[in-house]
Design a protein around this motif. Structure first.
Motif, short mmCIF file in Angstrom:
data_model
loop_
_atom_site.label_atom_id
_atom_site.label_comp_id
_atom_site.label_asym_id
_atom_site.label_seq_id
_atom_site.Cartn_x
_atom_site.Cartn_y
_atom_site.Cartn_z
N UNK A 1 60.67 32.64 43.05
CA UNK A 1 61.05 31.61 42.08
C UNK A 1 59.88 31.26 41.17
N UNK A 2 58.70 31.10 41.76
CA UNK A 2 57.53 30.76 40.95
C UNK A 2 57.22 31.86 39.96
N UNK A 3 57.29 33.11 40.39
CA UNK A 3 57.05 34.25 39.50
C UNK A 3 58.01 34.22 38.32
N UNK A 4 59.28 33.94 38.56
CA UNK A 4 60.27 33.93 37.48
C UNK A 4 60.07 32.75 36.54
N UNK A 5 59.72 31.59 37.08
CA UNK A 5 59.51 30.41 36.22
C UNK A 5 58.29 30.62 35.32
N UNK A 6 57.20 31.13 35.87
CA UNK A 6 56.01 31.35 35.06
C UNK A 6 56.26 32.43 34.01
N UNK A 7 57.03 33.46 34.35
CA UNK A 7 57.38 34.48 33.36
C UNK A 7 58.20 33.87 32.23
N UNK A 8 59.10 32.94 32.55
CA UNK A 8 59.92 32.29 31.52
C UNK A 8 59.07 31.41 30.61
N UNK A 9 58.06 30.75 31.16
CA UNK A 9 57.21 29.86 30.37
C UNK A 9 56.17 30.61 29.56
N UNK A 10 55.93 31.88 29.87
CA UNK A 10 54.90 32.65 29.19
C UNK A 10 55.11 32.75 27.68
N UNK A 11 56.36 32.73 27.23
CA UNK A 11 56.64 32.94 25.81
C UNK A 11 56.51 31.68 24.99
N UNK A 12 56.21 30.54 25.60
CA UNK A 12 56.10 29.28 24.87
C UNK A 12 54.64 28.97 24.53
N UNK A 13 54.43 27.96 23.69
CA UNK A 13 53.07 27.56 23.34
C UNK A 13 52.60 26.37 24.15
N UNK A 14 53.28 26.07 25.23
CA UNK A 14 52.91 24.92 26.06
C UNK A 14 51.65 25.19 26.88
N UNK A 15 51.01 24.11 27.31
CA UNK A 15 49.96 24.16 28.30
C UNK A 15 50.62 23.92 29.66
N UNK A 16 50.53 24.87 30.55
CA UNK A 16 51.20 24.78 31.84
C UNK A 16 50.14 24.67 32.94
#
Length: 402
Positions: free
Chosen positions: A280-295
């Protein structure tokens, strides 16, 4: 078969509950006033599609064409275009391969920077010359032992069988093809129990938000007390880990929009289940990779492995004691981090110095902070010095490229 390009880019509200207006903060103290800076706006980064190079030595029969079409759908869903290796290597109008022209030097440059997908036949006969992280082996048939051995020799990032591994391929494409101005993902983990990693993670996310950036704070410590409790958040309404079982690389914007917000920070936590799993963590971080947010991800020790491929930086927090230094050394040995993959952060007073950390752990030291006063709440109480001061300096260093 329905094309992957036809599937909705955003999930329905039932999958990702929309974050409602911030709930009443009755019972929560007034937040410490802070000065705000300006930063880049949130959202995805535009630009031309990235090239994915396709390698296959088989004749263009129905089976080969069907696999290529399926891979092209996946590439398109990840925002890329699929180009044949033979076409990129073909002579341009001005001369031989590699000369100027649409398929000459431009094509060679594209090929050097591209992600390479190849069939087992191409892997065995003429494998792409590329970095291990830029090579995926894709097939729609059972994988033979020679193919597995060759993939290991070339250190391919993955061997995938479609359609069973469709979600995984999308995740890998989304991760590998994220634009240069993509999400900056910071991991924070304790070198020992009670190190203060969760508190620093919350302060890092808060520092990014106060600088005007879109900030996301992720609770990835299944056995922790919960970041929502740490920051004394009001009752949260919106998406949580329990809602994310089917997330993939195309869901980043929908996920962030559905997360509850606390003090200008989007917060992803679990409610009842001790989530997340490594997948789940792998998929969530992959989804957030395309944004300009600071995670910022507050990591459990067991989830460092699944997260490390996504992280731009990893901070390992440890108290300045000999016991914490020994415990951190044991954890680092278990994580197998790449060289330069982490920095230490020292907490509080104690006999351990920055030089001791560098000698014993072979890590650089990003900073040191004093313990906060009893009753201080991250995000809510912001100080000029201590952990907040260090978080502010570290967040500034991300933009400076340090």
């Amino acid at each position: 078969m329905t094309s992957l390009l036809d599937r909705p880019a955003l999930r329905t509200p039932s999958r990702f509950p929309a974050a409602s207006s911030p709930p009443s903060a009755e019972g929560r103290r007034e937040r410490t006033p802070v000065l705000r800076g300006r930063g880049p706006a949130s959202g995805t980064v535009g630009g031309a599609p990235t090239v994915v190079v396709w390698h296959d030595v088989a004749a263009e029969d129905d089976a080969a064409g069907s696999l290529r079409a399926l891979v092209a759908d996946h590439a398109g869903a990840a925002g890329a275009v699929l180009r044949d290796a033979r076409a990129l290597a073909a002579p341009g109008p001005s001369g031989p391969a590699g000369s100027a022209g649409p398929a000459g030097s431009a094509g060679a440059a594209e090929a050097r920077e591209a992600l390479h997908l190849c069939t087992p036949a191409a892997l065995l006969a003429d494998p792409p010359r590329t970095a291990r992280s830029r090579l995926l082996v894709v097939t729609d048939r059972p994988v033979s032992e020679p193919v597995w051995r060759r993939a290991l020799e070339l250190e391919a990032a993955a061997v995938l069988r479609l359609p069973e591994d469709s979600t995984r391929l999308l995740s890998l494409l989304g991760d590998a093809l994220r634009p240069r101005q993509s999400a900056r993902i910071i991991g924070v983990v304790g070198g020992c129990g009670g190190a203060g990693a969760s508190s620093l993670a919350a302060r890092l996310a808060g520092a990014a938000a106060r600088a005007g950036r879109s900030s996301v704070l992720i609770d990835a410590d299944p056995m922790g007390g919960g970041l929502d409790a740490l920051v004394e958040a009001p009752e949260l309404r919106g998406a949580c880990w329990e809602d994310l079982s089917g997330i993939d690389a195309a869901d980043g914007e929908a996920l962030v929009a559905g997360l509850p917000e606390v003090d200008d920070v989007r917060l992803l936590v679990a409610r009842e289940d001790p989530a997340p799993s490594g997948m789940q963590l792998d998929h969530v971080l992959a989804a957030l990779n395309s944004l300009t947010a600071q995670v910022v991800v507050d990591l459990a020790p067991d989830l460092v492995g699944p997260a490390i491929a996504h992280l731009d930086r990893l901070y390992v927090v440890l108290p300045a004691t000999d016991h914490a230094l020994r415990a951190t050394a044991r954890r680092l040995a278990a994580w197998h981090l790449p060289p330069g993959g982490a920095e230490a952060v020292l907490r509080g007073r104690g006999p351990v110095s920055s030089a001791d950390v560098r000698e014993a752990l072979h890590l650089g030291v990003a900073g040191r902070f004093a313990d906060s006063s009893r009753g201080t709440v991250p995000l809510l109480d912001v100080r000029r010095r201590g952990a907040d001061g260090l978080a502010r300096r570290l967040a500034a260093s991300w933009d400076d490229g340090r």
